[in-house]
Design an enzyme around this catalytic site. Structure first.
Site, PDB file in Angstrom:
ATOM      1  N   GLU A 194     -12.278  -4.811  -3.111  1.00  0.00           N
ATOM      2  CA  GLU A 194     -12.844  -3.461  -2.938  1.00  0.00           C
ATOM      3  C   GLU A 194     -12.184  -2.452  -3.881  1.00  0.00           C
ATOM      4  O   GLU A 194     -12.692  -1.342  -4.054  1.00  0.00           O
ATOM      5  CB  GLU A 194     -12.658  -2.984  -1.485  1.00  0.00           C
ATOM      6  CG  GLU A 194     -13.553  -3.690  -0.480  1.00  0.00           C
ATOM      7  CD  GLU A 194     -13.164  -5.136  -0.225  1.00  0.00           C
ATOM      8  OE1 GLU A 194     -11.954  -5.420  -0.171  1.00  0.00           O
ATOM      9  OE2 GLU A 194     -14.063  -5.994  -0.103  1.00  0.00           O
ATOM     10  N   SER A 228      -7.477  -5.626  -4.281  1.00  0.00           N
ATOM     11  CA  SER A 228      -8.504  -6.195  -3.405  1.00  0.00           C
ATOM     12  C   SER A 228      -9.857  -6.228  -4.106  1.00  0.00           C
ATOM     13  O   SER A 228     -10.082  -5.530  -5.117  1.00  0.00           O
ATOM     14  CB  SER A 228      -8.608  -5.372  -2.120  1.00  0.00           C
ATOM     15  OG  SER A 228      -9.281  -4.150  -2.371  1.00  0.00           O
ATOM     16  N   TRP A 287     -12.127  -2.355  -6.953  1.00  0.00           N
ATOM     17  CA  TRP A 287     -12.933  -2.046  -8.154  1.00  0.00           C
ATOM     18  C   TRP A 287     -13.674  -0.729  -7.976  1.00  0.00           C
ATOM     19  O   TRP A 287     -14.190  -0.166  -8.939  1.00  0.00           O
ATOM     20  CB  TRP A 287     -13.956  -3.155  -8.423  1.00  0.00           C
ATOM     21  CG  TRP A 287     -13.358  -4.501  -8.688  1.00  0.00           C
ATOM     22  CD1 TRP A 287     -13.274  -5.526  -7.795  1.00  0.00           C
ATOM     23  CD2 TRP A 287     -12.780  -4.984  -9.904  1.00  0.00           C
ATOM     24  NE1 TRP A 287     -12.667  -6.615  -8.389  1.00  0.00           N
ATOM     25  CE2 TRP A 287     -12.360  -6.310  -9.686  1.00  0.00           C
ATOM     26  CE3 TRP A 287     -12.569  -4.413 -11.171  1.00  0.00           C
ATOM     27  CZ2 TRP A 287     -11.744  -7.084 -10.664  1.00  0.00           C
ATOM     28  CZ3 TRP A 287     -11.962  -5.192 -12.150  1.00  0.00           C
ATOM     29  CH2 TRP A 287     -11.555  -6.503 -11.894  1.00  0.00           C
ATOM     30  N   ARG A 321     -12.448   2.020  -7.401  1.00  0.00           N
ATOM     31  CA  ARG A 321     -11.621   3.136  -7.897  1.00  0.00           C
ATOM     32  C   ARG A 321     -12.054   3.549  -9.296  1.00  0.00           C
ATOM     33  O   ARG A 321     -12.759   2.813  -9.971  1.00  0.00           O
ATOM     34  CB  ARG A 321     -10.157   2.706  -7.901  1.00  0.00           C
ATOM     35  CG  ARG A 321      -9.692   2.421  -6.491  1.00  0.00           C
ATOM     36  CD  ARG A 321      -8.220   2.183  -6.427  1.00  0.00           C
ATOM     37  NE  ARG A 321      -7.847   1.930  -5.048  1.00  0.00           N
ATOM     38  CZ  ARG A 321      -6.617   2.022  -4.574  1.00  0.00           C
ATOM     39  NH1 ARG A 321      -5.626   2.355  -5.379  1.00  0.00           N
ATOM     40  NH2 ARG A 321      -6.371   1.781  -3.311  1.00  0.00           N
ATOM     41  N   ASP A 350       0.829  -1.215   0.000  1.00  0.00           N
ATOM     42  CA  ASP A 350       0.000   0.000   0.000  1.00  0.00           C
ATOM     43  C   ASP A 350       0.861   1.261   0.000  1.00  0.00           C
ATOM     44  O   ASP A 350       1.982   1.266   0.498  1.00  0.00           O
ATOM     45  CB  ASP A 350      -0.908  -0.031   1.237  1.00  0.00           C
ATOM     46  CG  ASP A 350      -2.066   0.942   1.109  1.00  0.00           C
ATOM     47  OD1 ASP A 350      -2.324   1.440  -0.008  1.00  0.00           O
ATOM     48  OD2 ASP A 350      -2.713   1.213   2.130  1.00  0.00           O
ATOM     49  N   GLY A 351       0.280   2.327  -0.555  1.00  0.00           N
ATOM     50  CA  GLY A 351       0.939   3.637  -0.524  1.00  0.00           C
ATOM     51  C   GLY A 351       1.483   4.087  -1.877  1.00  0.00           C
ATOM     52  O   GLY A 351       2.147   5.115  -1.967  1.00  0.00           O
ATOM     53  N   ASN A 352       1.157   3.348  -2.920  1.00  0.00           N
ATOM     54  CA  ASN A 352       1.648   3.711  -4.256  1.00  0.00           C
ATOM     55  C   ASN A 352       1.155   5.088  -4.689  1.00  0.00           C
ATOM     56  O   ASN A 352       1.915   5.897  -5.226  1.00  0.00           O
ATOM     57  CB  ASN A 352       1.164   2.700  -5.302  1.00  0.00           C
ATOM     58  CG  ASN A 352       1.699   1.311  -5.064  1.00  0.00           C
ATOM     59  OD1 ASN A 352       2.559   1.114  -4.218  1.00  0.00           O
ATOM     60  ND2 ASN A 352       1.185   0.342  -5.812  1.00  0.00           N
ATOM     61  N   GLY A 353      -0.136   5.336  -4.449  1.00  0.00           N
ATOM     62  CA  GLY A 353      -0.737   6.595  -4.882  1.00  0.00           C
ATOM     63  C   GLY A 353      -0.098   7.780  -4.162  1.00  0.00           C
ATOM     64  O   GLY A 353       0.295   8.769  -4.784  1.00  0.00           O
ATOM     65  N   ARG A 354       0.024   7.654  -2.826  1.00  0.00           N
ATOM     66  CA  ARG A 354       0.624   8.742  -2.044  1.00  0.00           C
ATOM     67  C   ARG A 354       2.054   9.017  -2.485  1.00  0.00           C
ATOM     68  O   ARG A 354       2.493  10.151  -2.566  1.00  0.00           O
ATOM     69  CB  ARG A 354       0.591   8.389  -0.549  1.00  0.00           C
ATOM     70  CG  ARG A 354      -0.709   8.755   0.113  1.00  0.00           C
ATOM     71  CD  ARG A 354      -0.888   8.060   1.423  1.00  0.00           C
ATOM     72  NE  ARG A 354      -1.374   6.699   1.247  1.00  0.00           N
ATOM     73  CZ  ARG A 354      -1.639   5.876   2.253  1.00  0.00           C
ATOM     74  NH1 ARG A 354      -1.443   6.267   3.482  1.00  0.00           N
ATOM     75  NH2 ARG A 354      -2.107   4.669   2.002  1.00  0.00           N
ATOM     76  N   HIS A 400       2.106   2.978  -8.986  1.00  0.00           N
ATOM     77  CA  HIS A 400       1.864   1.546  -9.172  1.00  0.00           C
ATOM     78  C   HIS A 400       3.038   0.893  -9.917  1.00  0.00           C
ATOM     79  O   HIS A 400       3.454  -0.211  -9.618  1.00  0.00           O
ATOM     80  CB  HIS A 400       0.556   1.312  -9.934  1.00  0.00           C
ATOM     81  CG  HIS A 400      -0.651   1.800  -9.183  1.00  0.00           C
ATOM     82  ND1 HIS A 400      -0.836   1.552  -7.849  1.00  0.00           N
ATOM     83  CD2 HIS A 400      -1.733   2.539  -9.570  1.00  0.00           C
ATOM     84  CE1 HIS A 400      -1.981   2.105  -7.448  1.00  0.00           C
ATOM     85  NE2 HIS A 400      -2.531   2.710  -8.477  1.00  0.00           N
ATOM     86  N   LEU A 444      11.038 -20.305  -3.548  1.00  0.00           N
ATOM     87  CA  LEU A 444      10.089 -19.425  -2.857  1.00  0.00           C
ATOM     88  C   LEU A 444       8.747 -19.494  -3.565  1.00  0.00           C
ATOM     89  O   LEU A 444       8.683 -19.489  -4.798  1.00  0.00           O
ATOM     90  CB  LEU A 444      10.633 -17.997  -2.872  1.00  0.00           C
ATOM     91  CG  LEU A 444       9.826 -16.897  -2.181  1.00  0.00           C
ATOM     92  CD1 LEU A 444      10.764 -15.851  -1.570  1.00  0.00           C
ATOM     93  CD2 LEU A 444       8.857 -16.189  -3.109  1.00  0.00           C
TER      94      LEU A 444
END
Ligand code: IPE
Ligand code: IPE
Ligand code: MG
Length: 264
Positions: A88, A86, A90, A92, A41-45, A58, A152
């Site tokens: 949720e 996520s 969608w 956006r 998280d935090g790509n936009g900021r 992104h 991995l």
């Protein structure tokens, strides 16, 4: 507020070094987490702070994922689960959703060779039914062409929502009961866990939540029962090797009890 105990006291070393070599020296290779979950998280900021469009964030986030996977492979971490989109998300604007979907396809094709050479096996987890056909095809190809990776396992959570995951699991179990293959009394916690996207995998030992949000945003609600949480204000595109190592060192300072008494 004076006299309020710091809830984090003892949970992290007083000061974590900011140097990779020093952090590596602090890390105990015998007690590394087997499974690390990441909320990317935090790509936009990150982008907005730089005066760039959110989409640039992104794109930068992908570099961060590559760095994290590479260090995971180097350290011998068995499983990384990275939350990419996520159920949720969608909500956006359609342009951002389209960009993210296309970016996944681009990532899948561009990274396959590198992932293969690193011994990474990719599994895409989430609700596939709603994914655009190009994304579904890219996910299947990524899984197929990395299937022999043994170093991995990278779970990429795309159109993932924990409530959806649990709902789908309940439906699948109900169908088995209805078909007479399973009795309600035989349903236990393992039955439910096995019907989740994570199947027989061990639960995450550590959840890393960049961008400072103190919430799990519908990620792994079942699997996080006893996971150690690590929140950092660092935005995902800035999350680098030092940040990952700091999270791992902090994790090794936790005392895991699983509801029992202190054991050493
Ligand atoms: C995370 O970055 C990426 C996705 C959720 C797809 P965000 O896009 O949520 O970035 P912020 O939270 O707005 O900074
Ligand atoms: C969580 O980030 C989802 C992913 C990183 C894929 P969000 O940006 O969607 O989370 P909220 O809305 O801040 O909780
Ligand atoms: Mg966000």
């Amino acid at each position: 507020m004076p006299n309020v105990a710091n809830p984090l006291e003892g949970k992290v070393p007083v000061k974590l070094p900011g140097d990779e070599k020093e952090l590596l020296a602090l890390l105990d290779p015998r007690t590394l987490p087997r499974h690390v979950a990441l909320i990317m998280d935090g790509n936009g900021r990150w982008a907005v702070q730089k005066g760039l469009p959110r989409t640039a964030g992104h794109r930068a986030g992908i570099e961060s994922l590559r760095r994290t996977v590479t260090l995971g492979v180097e350290l011998g971490i068995a499983i990384l689960s990275a939350y990419a989109f996520s159920t949720e998300n969608w909500r956006r604007p359609p342009e951002e959703v389209d960009f993210l979907m296309n970016l996944f396809v681009e990532y899948a094709f561009r990274e396959i060779e590198k992932l293969r050479s690193q011994g990474v096996r990719v599994k895409v987890i989430g609700c596939r039914a709603e994914l655009p056909p190009t994304v579904l095809a890219a996910a299947e190809r990524l899984e197929r062409e990395t299937a022999s990776g043994t170093k991995l396992l990278l779970n990429l959570a795309v159109n993932y929502g924990a409530r959806r995951e649990i709902t789908e699991a309940v439906r699948a179990i109900a169908r088995k009961v209805q078909a007479g293959e399973l009795s309600p009394e035989a349903i236990d916690e393992n039955t439910i866990a096995r019907h989740l996207y994570t199947g027989d995998l061990p639960d995450p030992d550590l959840l890393i939540r960049p961008a400072g949000e103190l919430r799990v945003s519908n990620f792994f609600l079942w699997q996080l029962a006893y996971t150690e949480l690590y929140v950092t204000p660092v935005l995902w595109p800035d999350f680098d090797r030092v940040d990952f190592l700091q999270a791992l060192v902090a994790y090794q300072h936790r005392e895991r009890r699983f509801g029992g008494l202190k054991f050493d």
